[in-house]
Scaffold this motif. Structure first.
Motif, PDB file in Angstrom:
ATOM      1  N   TRP A 114       7.767  20.102  12.961  1.00  0.00           N
ATOM      2  CA  TRP A 114       8.245  21.347  12.367  1.00  0.00           C
ATOM      3  C   TRP A 114       7.430  21.627  11.117  1.00  0.00           C
ATOM      4  O   TRP A 114       7.128  20.733  10.336  1.00  0.00           O
ATOM      5  N   LEU A 115       7.106  22.889  10.921  1.00  0.00           N
ATOM      6  CA  LEU A 115       6.247  23.288   9.801  1.00  0.00           C
ATOM      7  C   LEU A 115       7.035  23.969   8.690  1.00  0.00           C
ATOM      8  O   LEU A 115       6.785  23.733   7.504  1.00  0.00           O
ATOM      9  N   ALA A 116       7.991  24.828   9.073  1.00  0.00           N
ATOM     10  CA  ALA A 116       8.798  25.562   8.096  1.00  0.00           C
ATOM     11  C   ALA A 116      10.167  25.819   8.698  1.00  0.00           C
ATOM     12  O   ALA A 116      10.288  26.092   9.904  1.00  0.00           O
ATOM     13  N   VAL A 117      11.207  25.749   7.854  1.00  0.00           N
ATOM     14  CA  VAL A 117      12.593  25.848   8.326  1.00  0.00           C
ATOM     15  C   VAL A 117      13.392  26.721   7.364  1.00  0.00           C
ATOM     16  O   VAL A 117      13.252  26.610   6.145  1.00  0.00           O
ATOM     17  N   ASP A 118      14.247  27.587   7.935  1.00  0.00           N
ATOM     18  CA  ASP A 118      15.162  28.386   7.128  1.00  0.00           C
ATOM     19  C   ASP A 118      16.481  28.520   7.886  1.00  0.00           C
ATOM     20  O   ASP A 118      16.553  28.259   9.094  1.00  0.00           O
ATOM     21  N   THR A 119      17.530  28.941   7.184  1.00  0.00           N
ATOM     22  CA  THR A 119      18.842  29.075   7.806  1.00  0.00           C
ATOM     23  C   THR A 119      18.888  30.308   8.704  1.00  0.00           C
ATOM     24  O   THR A 119      18.127  31.262   8.532  1.00  0.00           O
ATOM     25  N   SER A 120      19.806  30.281   9.656  1.00  0.00           N
ATOM     26  CA  SER A 120      20.099  31.447  10.475  1.00  0.00           C
ATOM     27  C   SER A 120      21.565  31.810  10.263  1.00  0.00           C
ATOM     28  O   SER A 120      22.245  31.245   9.411  1.00  0.00           O
ATOM     29  N   ARG A 121      22.064  32.721  11.069  1.00  0.00           N
ATOM     30  CA  ARG A 121      23.456  33.152  10.938  1.00  0.00           C
ATOM     31  C   ARG A 121      24.417  32.221  11.651  1.00  0.00           C
ATOM     32  O   ARG A 121      25.622  32.456  11.637  1.00  0.00           O
ATOM     33  N   ARG A 122      23.899  31.191  12.294  1.00  0.00           N
ATOM     34  CA  ARG A 122      24.757  30.234  12.986  1.00  0.00           C
ATOM     35  C   ARG A 122      24.697  28.898  12.271  1.00  0.00           C
ATOM     36  O   ARG A 122      23.652  28.476  11.777  1.00  0.00           O
ATOM     37  N   GLU A 123      25.837  28.234  12.247  1.00  0.00           N
ATOM     38  CA  GLU A 123      25.974  27.023  11.452  1.00  0.00           C
ATOM     39  C   GLU A 123      24.989  25.939  11.880  1.00  0.00           C
ATOM     40  O   GLU A 123      24.400  25.259  11.033  1.00  0.00           O
ATOM     41  N   ARG A 124      24.805  25.747  13.172  1.00  0.00           N
ATOM     42  CA  ARG A 124      24.000  24.633  13.676  1.00  0.00           C
ATOM     43  C   ARG A 124      22.668  25.104  14.258  1.00  0.00           C
ATOM     44  O   ARG A 124      22.097  24.444  15.123  1.00  0.00           O
ATOM     45  N   GLU A 125      22.184  26.226  13.791  1.00  0.00           N
ATOM     46  CA  GLU A 125      20.935  26.783  14.297  1.00  0.00           C
ATOM     47  C   GLU A 125      20.065  27.205  13.120  1.00  0.00           C
ATOM     48  O   GLU A 125      20.569  27.705  12.114  1.00  0.00           O
ATOM     49  N   PHE A 126      18.739  27.020  13.252  1.00  0.00           N
ATOM     50  CA  PHE A 126      17.817  27.294  12.159  1.00  0.00           C
ATOM     51  C   PHE A 126      16.610  28.067  12.683  1.00  0.00           C
ATOM     52  O   PHE A 126      16.180  27.873  13.827  1.00  0.00           O
ATOM     53  N   TYR A 127      16.073  28.936  11.821  1.00  0.00           N
ATOM     54  CA  TYR A 127      14.794  29.568  12.111  1.00  0.00           C
ATOM     55  C   TYR A 127      13.685  28.581  11.759  1.00  0.00           C
ATOM     56  O   TYR A 127      13.703  27.963  10.687  1.00  0.00           O
ATOM     57  N   VAL A 128      12.716  28.447  12.672  1.00  0.00           N
ATOM     58  CA  VAL A 128      11.676  27.433  12.467  1.00  0.00           C
ATOM     59  C   VAL A 128      10.315  27.951  12.925  1.00  0.00           C
ATOM     60  O   VAL A 128      10.211  28.807  13.798  1.00  0.00           O
ATOM     61  N   PHE A 129       9.282  27.405  12.292  1.00  0.00           N
ATOM     62  CA  PHE A 129       7.914  27.488  12.803  1.00  0.00           C
ATOM     63  C   PHE A 129       7.504  26.067  13.162  1.00  0.00           C
ATOM     64  O   PHE A 129       7.663  25.142  12.348  1.00  0.00           O
ATOM     65  N   ARG A 130       6.977  25.893  14.361  1.00  0.00           N
ATOM     66  CA  ARG A 130       6.454  24.594  14.766  1.00  0.00           C
ATOM     67  C   ARG A 130       4.942  24.589  14.565  1.00  0.00           C
ATOM     68  O   ARG A 130       4.252  25.559  14.925  1.00  0.00           O
ATOM     69  N   ALA A 131       4.422  23.506  13.997  1.00  0.00           N
ATOM     70  CA  ALA A 131       3.003  23.449  13.633  1.00  0.00           C
ATOM     71  C   ALA A 131       2.105  23.693  14.842  1.00  0.00           C
ATOM     72  O   ALA A 131       1.187  24.521  14.798  1.00  0.00           O
ATOM     73  N   ARG A 132       2.355  22.994  15.930  1.00  0.00           N
ATOM     74  CA  ARG A 132       1.481  23.118  17.099  1.00  0.00           C
ATOM     75  C   ARG A 132       1.539  24.521  17.683  1.00  0.00           C
ATOM     76  O   ARG A 132       0.507  25.126  18.006  1.00  0.00           O
ATOM     77  N   ASP A 133       2.751  25.083  17.821  1.00  0.00           N
ATOM     78  CA  ASP A 133       2.899  26.401  18.433  1.00  0.00           C
ATOM     79  C   ASP A 133       2.314  27.496  17.553  1.00  0.00           C
ATOM     80  O   ASP A 133       1.684  28.441  18.052  1.00  0.00           O
ATOM     81  N   PHE A 134       2.516  27.392  16.251  1.00  0.00           N
ATOM     82  CA  PHE A 134       1.980  28.414  15.350  1.00  0.00           C
ATOM     83  C   PHE A 134       0.451  28.400  15.364  1.00  0.00           C
ATOM     84  O   PHE A 134      -0.199  29.448  15.465  1.00  0.00           O
TER      85      PHE A 134
END
Length: 707
Positions: free
Chosen positions: A559-579
């Protein structure tokens, strides 16, 4: 009173002005341009968009393409009409019970700035709420009057509503369940339902065909498009049988069967049986949608009901008034069911029809909360719920006023049971469709006559409520009044577009992040090739290398970068390889990353450095104040991209402080969290923009890491 409330509503919209374009508005406008150009439902980034039909995008874009009319101004005009229509229809439904109920429900809705805030946009949420309420009103009136023209109109409305946004589907059977409740003949119900279904099926067929041409699936079912022909054949058969139902019911065999049933089932039992049938069908519809929605991929296996998610939802959308507001509405609805026992039959039938609407669409509300979507997806349901609450509030006020010696609400509630039918009777001057009589000509012995002073008092309270609601709405309008170029978002978008036009040559390929990407790109479409490289979603996994995993995917440790989303157990993410892969594959020369209060993952900026192939060309910060008086900051960063250097090997996991706070809290409380997960997160996670802030949150995992 309803007219005054609507006038205040429209007047404050004109005063406050429209909001700056939103993500959805810009996205839909791009899709509309693409449709009218013959390129299909594509966004400005070239991606095929099929979650909703392109009807609303076409409506937005057509006046601009044909007549040069500002599409956002046109959409905002339509939204203003729809917003006023929502209030009028809420008042109409309330007036079926009692005029004061409709007036109070509208005034209560007026007090919530949320409806007006949405009406100051060109989004589709207010129009779909209006269309849902209009379908219910026309459909329920059609079955009450046994009117085929009204049934056809209901079919047109539900077809348009479904094409605007498919959240209209849960309320589709409500008019016909209402018809069962009020005693309409089953053959007549079948004929009306068939007429509505025929128009709706024909009106929506083009979208099902278009969707199948792109996906080879049946819209929203996920089944192969080979099922489409049998489905429409089945609908055609059911429609034909429904239209012929009155003729079939008049056949001698059918009449003899009905006579035998009449001899077996006493006439006094038949109405109760119809009520049981209607509510059982509504419960079955509710259960079917619960099962269907519970399998929604966006839930990531969490399910429709999660107490933690409900708490987060309330904190997000009702941070300070959530529990008091829910308590006030809930108490009003509770009292409404007490009041219902004293309603005349016609008013009680409309009351039950509103309850049917809420029961049938409750799974939709549950899904919206479970996936963290805003309340804008159930504006119609909020209006109907306020009708029930207003019934209870007025009922409690009458009961308390008549019990001058009462010490509290309990005595007033008890008094509500003793109201005579003449106190709270049918409001329709016509003979109801059920054949029931109108209001009693005289009061039963011992009943209190209606008090003129009580009526004046209620009207006075309603006027006070209107003044309070109007004041609250006016305060919000003053705080959020928009002017060019709008709030911080508008400033950031205008600055970004201007900088690109001045410094990036036409034809150079530009990549955008998610936040404000559509809002900016819609102004640049045609000048530059545009793509979007956006975040994805990850779910909490206490056994995954860094505590997060792709839903039903393999373990992820980059994982490269992580931020919260509107769901308790879910996060917005950028994955290094995919990005990195996306940047290289799309061959972008520039990357624009705009940041703000949500869905922006600003922590990605920690990785966009020269050693990873990104050179910062310009940056900026734009600030405004929201309705709560809090500053809103939007950031702009534009990078030149060197694809040969794009590599994030060894980069830390950058997180917003709120994301690391939530993630470490969930992992620390989960007994399944492994020492390896805790240790990896403690060694690799950093916070952005202040790396030192990470220590406080990571210390929660000390014991899990074995330290």
């Amino acid at each position: 009173m309803v007219g005054a409330a609507v006038a205040v509503f429209i007047g404050l919209i004109l005063f406050a002005g429209p909001y700056f374009r939103s993500f959805d508005e810009a996205k839909y406008l791009g899709i509309g341009y693409s449709m009218l150009a013959g390129d299909g439902p594509r966004t400005v980034f070239g991606a095929v968009f099929t979650p909703h039909s392109p009807l609303w995008p076409i409506v937005l874009a057509a006046p601009d393409v044909w007549f040069g009319i500002d599409p956002f101004a046109w959409g905002q005009f339509l939204d203003a009409i729809a917003g006023a229509g929502v209030l009028l229809l809420v008042g109409w439904f309330g007036a079926r019970i009692r005029p004061l109920v409709g007036a109070l429900a509208v005034v209560a809705y007026l007090a919530t700035p949320y409806l007006q805030d949405l009406t100051r946009t060109a989004r589709l949420d207010v129009p779909i709420a209006f269309l849902v309420l209009a379908y219910l009103a026309v459909g329920m009136d059609a079955v009450r009057r046994d009117s085929i023209p009204r049934a056809i109109a209901a079919g047109v409305l539900v077809a348009i509503a479904f094409l605007v946004k498919e959240i209209a589907l849960p309320v589709a059977p409500v008019p016909f369940l209402f018809a069962i409740l009020i005693g309409r003949p089953f053959a007549a119900i079948a004929r009306l339902a068939a007429a509505t279904a025929l128009v709706a099926a024909v009106g929506t067929a083009w979208w099902f065909v278009l969707f199948a041409s792109y996906t080879h699936q049946v819209y929203r079912l996920g089944a192969s498009d080979r099922l489409l022909v049998p489905l429409y054949a089945g609908v055609a058969i059911l429609v034909a049988v429904g239209l012929a139902a009155p003729w079939l019911a008049s056949r001698p065999t059918a009449r003899r069967a009905a006579a035998r049933i009449g001899r077996v089932v006493p006439s006094s039992v038949a109405p109760r049986s119809r009520q049981i049938l209607a509510w059982c069908l509504a419960a079955s519809w509710f259960a079917a949608f619960v099962v269907f929605f519970d399998r929604n991929s966006e839930l990531k296996g969490v399910g429709l009901v999660s107490l933690g998610q409900y708490r987060l939802y309330l904190d997000t959308w009702l941070p300070s008034v959530g529990l008091p507001l829910i308590g006030a509405i809930g108490l009003g609805v509770f009292v409404a069911f007490v009041v219902r026992q004293r309603l005349g039959r016609d008013a009680a039938a409309w009351f039950d029809g509103i309850v049917l609407s809420l029961v049938c669409s409750a799974p939709l509300v549950m899904l919206v909360i479970a996936v963290g979507e805003p309340p804008r997806n159930y504006l119609a349901q909020i209006g109907l719920l306020l009708v029930l609450a207003a019934t209870g509030w007025i009922g409690a006020a009458i009961a308390l006023a008549r019990q001058r010696r009462s010490a509290g609400l309990a005595v007033g509630l008890a008094a509500a049971w003793r109201w005579s039918p003449s106190d709270w009777g049918p409001i329709d001057p016509e003979r109801p469709a059920t054949g029931t009589a109108g209001p009693a000509a005289r009061e039963p012995s011992g009943a209190r006559p209606a008090s003129g002073r009580l009526g004046l008092g209620l009207v006075g309270l309603l006027i006070v409520a209107l003044v309070v609601s109007s004041t609250a709405l006016a305060v919000n309008a003053v705080r959020t009044r928009q002017g060019p170029p709008g709030d911080a978002k508008g400033q950031a978008v205008a600055a970004t577009a201007a900088w690109i036009e001045a410094n990036i040559p036409a034809g150079a390929k530009i990549g955008f992040g998610s936040y404000l990407g559509y809002e900016t790109a819609v102004d640049l479409a045609g000048r530059n090739p545009l793509v979007q490289i956006r975040q994805s979603l990850a779910v909490v996994d206490p056994t995954s290398p860094l505590g997060l995993a792709s839903f039903k995917g393999p373990p992820v440790d980059d994982w490269l970068a992580v931020d919260t989303s509107r769901r308790e157990r879910e996060f917005y993410v950028f994955r290094a390889r995919d990005f990195a892969r996306s940047v290289i594959a799309t061959k972008i020369a520039y990357y624009v990353h705009l940041t703000g209060p949500n869905t922006s993952v600003p922590a990605l900026l920690a990785a966009l450095r020269p050693e990873h192939g990104f050179t910062l060309l310009t940056s900026g910060s734009f600030e405004s104040v929201n309705a709560s008086g809090r500053p809103v900051v939007a950031g702009l960063s534009v990078f030149a991209v060197d694809p040969a250097k794009v590599d994030f090997t060894g980069a830390p996991v950058a997180m917003s402080p709120s994301a690391l706070d939530r993630l470490t809290g969930l992992l620390a409380d989960d007994p399944a969290t492994t020492p390896a997960t805790a240790a990896a997160l403690r060694s690799r996670a950093v916070t952005y923009p202040d790396p030192a802030a990470a220590a406080t949150f990571l210390d929660r995992l000390r014991a899990r890491a074995g330290a």
